[in-house]
Design a protein around this motif. Structure first.
Motif, PDB file in Angstrom:
ATOM      1  N   MET A   1      54.631 -33.658 -25.956  1.00  0.00           N
ATOM      2  CA  MET A   1      54.778 -32.231 -26.182  1.00  0.00           C
ATOM      3  C   MET A   1      55.715 -31.665 -25.108  1.00  0.00           C
ATOM      4  N   THR A   2      56.708 -30.896 -25.505  1.00  0.00           N
ATOM      5  CA  THR A   2      57.667 -30.328 -24.560  1.00  0.00           C
ATOM      6  C   THR A   2      57.058 -29.137 -23.832  1.00  0.00           C
ATOM      7  N   ILE A   3      57.675 -28.758 -22.718  1.00  0.00           N
ATOM      8  CA  ILE A   3      57.204 -27.609 -21.943  1.00  0.00           C
ATOM      9  C   ILE A   3      57.272 -26.326 -22.772  1.00  0.00           C
ATOM     10  N   GLU A   4      58.318 -26.217 -23.597  1.00  0.00           N
ATOM     11  CA  GLU A   4      58.441 -25.040 -24.451  1.00  0.00           C
ATOM     12  C   GLU A   4      57.276 -24.944 -25.429  1.00  0.00           C
ATOM     13  N   ALA A   5      56.874 -26.099 -25.979  1.00  0.00           N
ATOM     14  CA  ALA A   5      55.750 -26.116 -26.918  1.00  0.00           C
ATOM     15  C   ALA A   5      54.443 -25.750 -26.213  1.00  0.00           C
ATOM     16  N   ILE A   6      54.268 -26.239 -25.000  1.00  0.00           N
ATOM     17  CA  ILE A   6      53.055 -25.916 -24.233  1.00  0.00           C
ATOM     18  C   ILE A   6      53.005 -24.424 -23.925  1.00  0.00           C
ATOM     19  N   VAL A   7      54.134 -23.885 -23.459  1.00  0.00           N
ATOM     20  CA  VAL A   7      54.178 -22.459 -23.147  1.00  0.00           C
ATOM     21  C   VAL A   7      53.993 -21.624 -24.407  1.00  0.00           C
ATOM     22  N   ALA A   8      54.613 -22.068 -25.494  1.00  0.00           N
ATOM     23  CA  ALA A   8      54.464 -21.333 -26.744  1.00  0.00           C
ATOM     24  C   ALA A   8      53.010 -21.345 -27.209  1.00  0.00           C
ATOM     25  N   LYS A   9      52.310 -22.465 -26.985  1.00  0.00           N
ATOM     26  CA  LYS A   9      50.926 -22.580 -27.439  1.00  0.00           C
ATOM     27  C   LYS A   9      49.954 -21.833 -26.516  1.00  0.00           C
ATOM     28  N   TYR A  10      50.121 -21.967 -25.207  1.00  0.00           N
ATOM     29  CA  TYR A  10      49.175 -21.382 -24.258  1.00  0.00           C
ATOM     30  C   TYR A  10      49.738 -20.189 -23.493  1.00  0.00           C
ATOM     31  N   GLY A  11      50.977 -19.841 -23.740  1.00  0.00           N
ATOM     32  CA  GLY A  11      51.634 -18.793 -22.965  1.00  0.00           C
ATOM     33  C   GLY A  11      50.954 -17.444 -23.034  1.00  0.00           C
ATOM     34  N   LEU A  12      50.531 -17.031 -24.216  1.00  0.00           N
ATOM     35  CA  LEU A  12      49.894 -15.720 -24.339  1.00  0.00           C
ATOM     36  C   LEU A  12      48.530 -15.695 -23.665  1.00  0.00           C
ATOM     37  N   ALA A  13      47.795 -16.801 -23.740  1.00  0.00           N
ATOM     38  CA  ALA A  13      46.506 -16.870 -23.042  1.00  0.00           C
ATOM     39  C   ALA A  13      46.731 -16.818 -21.535  1.00  0.00           C
ATOM     40  N   ALA A  14      47.763 -17.518 -21.069  1.00  0.00           N
ATOM     41  CA  ALA A  14      48.081 -17.475 -19.640  1.00  0.00           C
ATOM     42  C   ALA A  14      48.537 -16.083 -19.228  1.00  0.00           C
ATOM     43  N   LEU A  15      49.288 -15.421 -20.080  1.00  0.00           N
ATOM     44  CA  LEU A  15      49.728 -14.057 -19.798  1.00  0.00           C
ATOM     45  C   LEU A  15      48.532 -13.114 -19.742  1.00  0.00           C
ATOM     46  N   PHE A  16      47.599 -13.260 -20.674  1.00  0.00           N
ATOM     47  CA  PHE A  16      46.362 -12.468 -20.674  1.00  0.00           C
ATOM     48  C   PHE A  16      45.632 -12.642 -19.337  1.00  0.00           C
ATOM     49  N   ALA A  17      45.431 -13.895 -18.929  1.00  0.00           N
ATOM     50  CA  ALA A  17      44.724 -14.176 -17.672  1.00  0.00           C
ATOM     51  C   ALA A  17      45.521 -13.670 -16.473  1.00  0.00           C
ATOM     52  N   GLY A  18      46.833 -13.856 -16.500  1.00  0.00           N
ATOM     53  CA  GLY A  18      47.666 -13.387 -15.399  1.00  0.00           C
ATOM     54  C   GLY A  18      47.628 -11.881 -15.250  1.00  0.00           C
ATOM     55  N   ALA A  19      47.626 -11.168 -16.364  1.00  0.00           N
ATOM     56  CA  ALA A  19      47.542  -9.706 -16.318  1.00  0.00           C
ATOM     57  C   ALA A  19      46.188  -9.269 -15.777  1.00  0.00           C
ATOM     58  N   ALA A  20      45.148 -10.005 -16.115  1.00  0.00           N
ATOM     59  CA  ALA A  20      43.806  -9.667 -15.645  1.00  0.00           C
ATOM     60  C   ALA A  20      43.640  -9.970 -14.166  1.00  0.00           C
ATOM     61  N   LEU A  21      44.194 -11.071 -13.704  1.00  0.00           N
ATOM     62  CA  LEU A  21      43.944 -11.518 -12.336  1.00  0.00           C
ATOM     63  C   LEU A  21      45.043 -11.148 -11.345  1.00  0.00           C
ATOM     64  N   GLU A  22      46.277 -11.282 -11.747  1.00  0.00           N
ATOM     65  CA  GLU A  22      47.369 -11.143 -10.803  1.00  0.00           C
ATOM     66  C   GLU A  22      48.096  -9.813 -10.952  1.00  0.00           C
ATOM     67  N   GLY A  23      48.624  -9.572 -12.109  1.00  0.00           N
ATOM     68  CA  GLY A  23      49.290  -8.302 -12.307  1.00  0.00           C
ATOM     69  C   GLY A  23      50.728  -8.396 -12.719  1.00  0.00           C
ATOM     70  N   GLU A  24      51.538  -7.584 -12.076  1.00  0.00           N
ATOM     71  CA  GLU A  24      52.909  -7.338 -12.511  1.00  0.00           C
ATOM     72  C   GLU A  24      53.769  -8.590 -12.604  1.00  0.00           C
ATOM     73  N   ALA A  25      53.680  -9.480 -11.634  1.00  0.00           N
ATOM     74  CA  ALA A  25      54.546 -10.662 -11.651  1.00  0.00           C
ATOM     75  C   ALA A  25      54.292 -11.511 -12.892  1.00  0.00           C
ATOM     76  N   ALA A  26      53.031 -11.687 -13.245  1.00  0.00           N
ATOM     77  CA  ALA A  26      52.701 -12.470 -14.437  1.00  0.00           C
ATOM     78  C   ALA A  26      53.208 -11.785 -15.699  1.00  0.00           C
ATOM     79  N   VAL A  27      53.099 -10.478 -15.744  1.00  0.00           N
ATOM     80  CA  VAL A  27      53.514  -9.742 -16.939  1.00  0.00           C
ATOM     81  C   VAL A  27      55.034  -9.730 -17.065  1.00  0.00           C
TER      82      VAL A  27
END
Length: 187
Positions: free
Chosen positions: A1-27
């Motif tokens: 699986m390519t990095i693009e496929a991984i990000v495409a599959k889990y990217g929004l979940a990671a963005l959700f978590a990043g917005a909840a925990l970290e903030g602006e940089a993740a968003v």
């Protein structure tokens, strides 16, 4: 699986978590990924807004329900808590809307608001409007300035001397944060 496929599959979940925990940089990073076409911009904005909204709701209810808990008492002892309460007393709705945009107030403010007896319905409505605004703004920054971010990252990859500058800035930031933390604990 390519990095693009991984990000495409889990990217929004990671963005959700990043917005909840970290903030602006993740968003902003989510906006850059949307710029690359890994997921739609509207989905990045939605993930950012819901992550931020959910985290702030959790902090609000923690402050509301656990007022006497030791970690809420520790939060009350911080100077930012007193400043948040003062701003909340002056302009409650404006402060509820704006706290996520004020550096240093993102986590402490919903706890303070929860302890202040603000209606959960009022907080949820204003918090939702603020989270949507915040998600749209910071995802848009990443999306619209994606080319500029790519250019900077490309230059960093090509010029190894810039990594020393970035490393120095990161080390300086960490040292300043540790010094601030040490001073605040001894004061």
């Amino acid at each position: 699986m390519t990095i693009e496929a991984i990000v495409a599959k889990y990217g929004l979940a990671a963005l959700f978590a990043g917005a909840a925990l970290e903030g602006e940089a993740a968003v902003i990073a989510g906006g850059v990924l949307a710029h690359h076409g890994l997921f739609p911009l509207w989905a990045a904005m939605l993930a950012a807004a819901t992550g931020s909204f959910g985290a702030d709701q959790a902090w609000f209810f923690a402050g509301r329900r656990m007022r006497d808990h030791r970690w809420v008492a520790a939060a009350r002892a911080k100077p930012a808590f007193a400043r948040a309460m003062a701003m909340l007393a002056r302009r409650p709705i404006a402060f509820i809307f704006a706290f996520r945009f004020i550096y240093g107030f993102r986590t402490i403010s919903p706890i303070a608001i929860g302890t202040a007896g603000v209606s959960p319905r009022l907080f949820a409505i204003v918090n939702a409007a603020s989270a949507v605004t915040w998600g749209v703004i910071f995802c848009s920054i990443g999306y619209w300035f994606g080319h500029a971010f790519e250019a900077v990252i490309g230059r960093l990859a090509e010029d190894h001397r810039l990594w020393w500058v970035v490393g120095g800035l990161v080390a300086t930031g960490i040292a300043a944060a540790l010094a601030h933390r040490h001073r605040s604990r001894t004061a």
